[in-house]
Design a protein around this motif. Structure first.
Motif, PDB file in Angstrom:
ATOM      1  N   VAL A 218      -6.909  -0.924  14.993  1.00 35.70           N
ATOM      2  CA  VAL A 218      -6.773  -1.317  13.597  1.00 35.70           C
ATOM      3  C   VAL A 218      -6.524  -2.814  13.545  1.00 35.70           C
ATOM      4  O   VAL A 218      -5.744  -3.354  14.311  1.00 35.70           O
ATOM      5  N   ALA A 219      -7.220  -3.456  12.639  1.00 31.42           N
ATOM      6  CA  ALA A 219      -7.046  -4.892  12.452  1.00 31.42           C
ATOM      7  C   ALA A 219      -6.712  -5.172  11.001  1.00 31.42           C
ATOM      8  O   ALA A 219      -6.896  -4.338  10.126  1.00 31.42           O
ATOM      9  N   ARG A 220      -6.254  -6.374  10.768  1.00 28.99           N
ATOM     10  CA  ARG A 220      -5.934  -6.856   9.432  1.00 28.99           C
ATOM     11  C   ARG A 220      -4.931  -5.974   8.718  1.00 28.99           C
ATOM     12  O   ARG A 220      -5.195  -5.478   7.637  1.00 28.99           O
ATOM     13  N   LEU A 221      -3.815  -5.769   9.352  1.00 28.66           N
ATOM     14  CA  LEU A 221      -2.753  -5.035   8.690  1.00 28.66           C
ATOM     15  C   LEU A 221      -2.005  -6.041   7.829  1.00 28.66           C
ATOM     16  O   LEU A 221      -1.455  -7.018   8.314  1.00 28.66           O
ATOM     17  N   CYS A 222      -2.023  -5.805   6.543  1.00 32.24           N
ATOM     18  CA  CYS A 222      -1.389  -6.715   5.598  1.00 32.24           C
ATOM     19  C   CYS A 222      -0.259  -5.956   4.899  1.00 32.24           C
ATOM     20  O   CYS A 222      -0.390  -4.776   4.612  1.00 32.24           O
ATOM     21  N   ALA A 223       0.781  -6.640   4.648  1.00 34.71           N
ATOM     22  CA  ALA A 223       1.875  -5.990   3.934  1.00 34.71           C
ATOM     23  C   ALA A 223       2.471  -6.954   2.924  1.00 34.71           C
ATOM     24  O   ALA A 223       2.566  -8.142   3.173  1.00 34.71           O
ATOM     25  N   ARG A 224       2.827  -6.421   1.791  1.00 34.33           N
ATOM     26  CA  ARG A 224       3.532  -7.177   0.782  1.00 34.33           C
ATOM     27  C   ARG A 224       4.735  -6.347   0.385  1.00 34.33           C
ATOM     28  O   ARG A 224       4.612  -5.165   0.085  1.00 34.33           O
ATOM     29  N   CYS A 225       5.868  -6.912   0.404  1.00 33.44           N
ATOM     30  CA  CYS A 225       7.070  -6.166   0.096  1.00 33.44           C
ATOM     31  C   CYS A 225       7.654  -6.636  -1.232  1.00 33.44           C
ATOM     32  O   CYS A 225       7.617  -7.813  -1.546  1.00 33.44           O
ATOM     33  N   GLY A 226       8.165  -5.691  -1.953  1.00 36.39           N
ATOM     34  CA  GLY A 226       8.912  -6.042  -3.155  1.00 36.39           C
ATOM     35  C   GLY A 226      10.380  -5.729  -2.884  1.00 36.39           C
ATOM     36  O   GLY A 226      10.700  -4.673  -2.348  1.00 36.39           O
ATOM     37  N   THR A 227      11.247  -6.632  -3.188  1.00 38.48           N
ATOM     38  CA  THR A 227      12.666  -6.400  -2.914  1.00 38.48           C
ATOM     39  C   THR A 227      13.497  -6.677  -4.156  1.00 38.48           C
ATOM     40  O   THR A 227      13.147  -7.481  -5.008  1.00 38.48           O
ATOM     41  N   THR A 228      14.581  -5.946  -4.220  1.00 39.92           N
ATOM     42  CA  THR A 228      15.604  -6.228  -5.225  1.00 39.92           C
ATOM     43  C   THR A 228      16.931  -6.136  -4.505  1.00 39.92           C
ATOM     44  O   THR A 228      17.236  -5.133  -3.866  1.00 39.92           O
ATOM     45  N   ARG A 229      17.679  -7.189  -4.562  1.00 44.52           N
ATOM     46  CA  ARG A 229      19.009  -7.234  -3.942  1.00 44.52           C
ATOM     47  C   ARG A 229      18.999  -6.721  -2.505  1.00 44.52           C
ATOM     48  O   ARG A 229      19.746  -5.818  -2.156  1.00 44.52           O
ATOM     49  N   GLN A 230      18.081  -7.255  -1.745  1.00 39.06           N
ATOM     50  CA  GLN A 230      17.970  -6.958  -0.330  1.00 39.06           C
ATOM     51  C   GLN A 230      17.599  -5.516  -0.017  1.00 39.06           C
ATOM     52  O   GLN A 230      17.820  -5.027   1.065  1.00 39.06           O
ATOM     53  N   LYS A 231      17.057  -4.822  -1.001  1.00 40.43           N
ATOM     54  CA  LYS A 231      16.536  -3.484  -0.757  1.00 40.43           C
ATOM     55  C   LYS A 231      15.025  -3.532  -0.928  1.00 40.43           C
ATOM     56  O   LYS A 231      14.526  -4.134  -1.862  1.00 40.43           O
ATOM     57  N   VAL A 232      14.327  -2.896  -0.020  1.00 40.43           N
ATOM     58  CA  VAL A 232      12.880  -2.810  -0.126  1.00 40.43           C
ATOM     59  C   VAL A 232      12.565  -1.752  -1.155  1.00 40.43           C
ATOM     60  O   VAL A 232      13.007  -0.615  -1.064  1.00 40.43           O
ATOM     61  N   THR A 233      11.814  -2.145  -2.183  1.00 39.02           N
ATOM     62  CA  THR A 233      11.469  -1.191  -3.233  1.00 39.02           C
ATOM     63  C   THR A 233      10.039  -0.686  -3.117  1.00 39.02           C
ATOM     64  O   THR A 233       9.718   0.382  -3.603  1.00 39.02           O
ATOM     65  N   ARG A 234       9.186  -1.487  -2.485  1.00 42.51           N
ATOM     66  CA  ARG A 234       7.830  -1.027  -2.295  1.00 42.51           C
ATOM     67  C   ARG A 234       7.177  -1.840  -1.176  1.00 42.51           C
ATOM     68  O   ARG A 234       7.512  -2.987  -0.940  1.00 42.51           O
ATOM     69  N   ILE A 235       6.220  -1.214  -0.525  1.00 40.54           N
ATOM     70  CA  ILE A 235       5.431  -1.867   0.518  1.00 40.54           C
ATOM     71  C   ILE A 235       3.980  -1.517   0.256  1.00 40.54           C
ATOM     72  O   ILE A 235       3.627  -0.359   0.063  1.00 40.54           O
ATOM     73  N   PHE A 236       3.144  -2.524   0.239  1.00 42.49           N
ATOM     74  CA  PHE A 236       1.705  -2.329   0.092  1.00 42.49           C
ATOM     75  C   PHE A 236       1.060  -2.763   1.407  1.00 42.49           C
ATOM     76  O   PHE A 236       1.416  -3.775   1.959  1.00 42.49           O
ATOM     77  N   GLY A 237       0.123  -2.020   1.876  1.00 48.32           N
ATOM     78  CA  GLY A 237      -0.539  -2.384   3.127  1.00 48.32           C
ATOM     79  C   GLY A 237      -1.984  -1.936   3.120  1.00 48.32           C
ATOM     80  O   GLY A 237      -2.389  -1.080   2.337  1.00 48.32           O
TER      81      GLY A 237
END
Length: 189
Positions: free
Chosen positions: A13-32
């Motif tokens: 697998v190549a090109r693994l991309c992730a974007r994280c959304g955080t609120t107060r140091q908690k991960v609320t969502r991950i997109f990949g």
């Protein structure tokens, strides 16, 4: 990056991309996003192997093998061709035309064949050609040249091979001389 795939253990697998959304140091969502490139890697490995096999063959043939661009400049020359040209290395051979290496009359003959191949798209096969060795002696080669085409089918140069037939030509000449002497002796009897 390698990930296990329940369906295929060898998935790359190549090109693994992730974007994280955080609120107060908690991960609320991950997109990949991931893309399986297993087949592309297999094709690349097969091409590398094939290229290596071909290069090994070209470099170890006793025949001259070369590639020229549309301007007649060498873009590939194997060790046998380099020796025939009288240069020390591929770096000295590449980019040169026959006019920079051989006497003008020979270069013109070679160039005429090259231009025929390039302009007509038709090969020249098994043509006997005279050539001059770096020591100044004359040799003979059996030459074949074919058009080199791009993916669209356009001629972009030529590929050639020259088989040294000097010894055969010398033997033929010696045989002719011996036959002539024999005829002369028979005529005197």
């Amino acid at each position: 990056m390698r990930f296990r795939d329940a369906r295929r253990r060898d998935a790359l697998v190549a090109r693994l991309c992730a974007r994280c959304g955080t609120t107060r140091q908690k991960v609320t969502r991950i997109f990949g996003a991931a893309q399986d490139i297993t087949e592309r890697k297999r094709v690349e490995e097969a091409m590398t192997t094939e290229r290596s096999l071909l290069r090994t063959l070209v470099d170890n043939l006793p025949d001259s093998v070369y590639v020229k661009d549309l301007a007649g400049r060498k873009t590939l020359a194997n060790p046998a061709d380099i020796r025939k040209m009288g240069v020390a290395s591929a770096a000295e051979a590449l980019g040169k035309t026959d006019f920079e290496v051989f006497p003008p009359d020979l270069a013109a003959t070679f160039d005429a064949d090259d231009q025929h191949v390039i302009q007509t798209g038709q090969p020249v096969l098994n043509r006997e050609e005279r050539f001059i060795l770096p020591d100044g002696s004359q040799g003979w080669q059996l030459t074949s040249k074919a058009p080199l085409r791009d993916r669209a089918g356009q001629v972009i140069g030529l590929i050639g091979i020259g088989h040294d037939i000097t010894e055969r030509k010398r033997a033929e000449e010696a045989l002719r001389e011996n036959e002539a002497r024999l005829r002369h002796l028979r005529a005197r009897q």
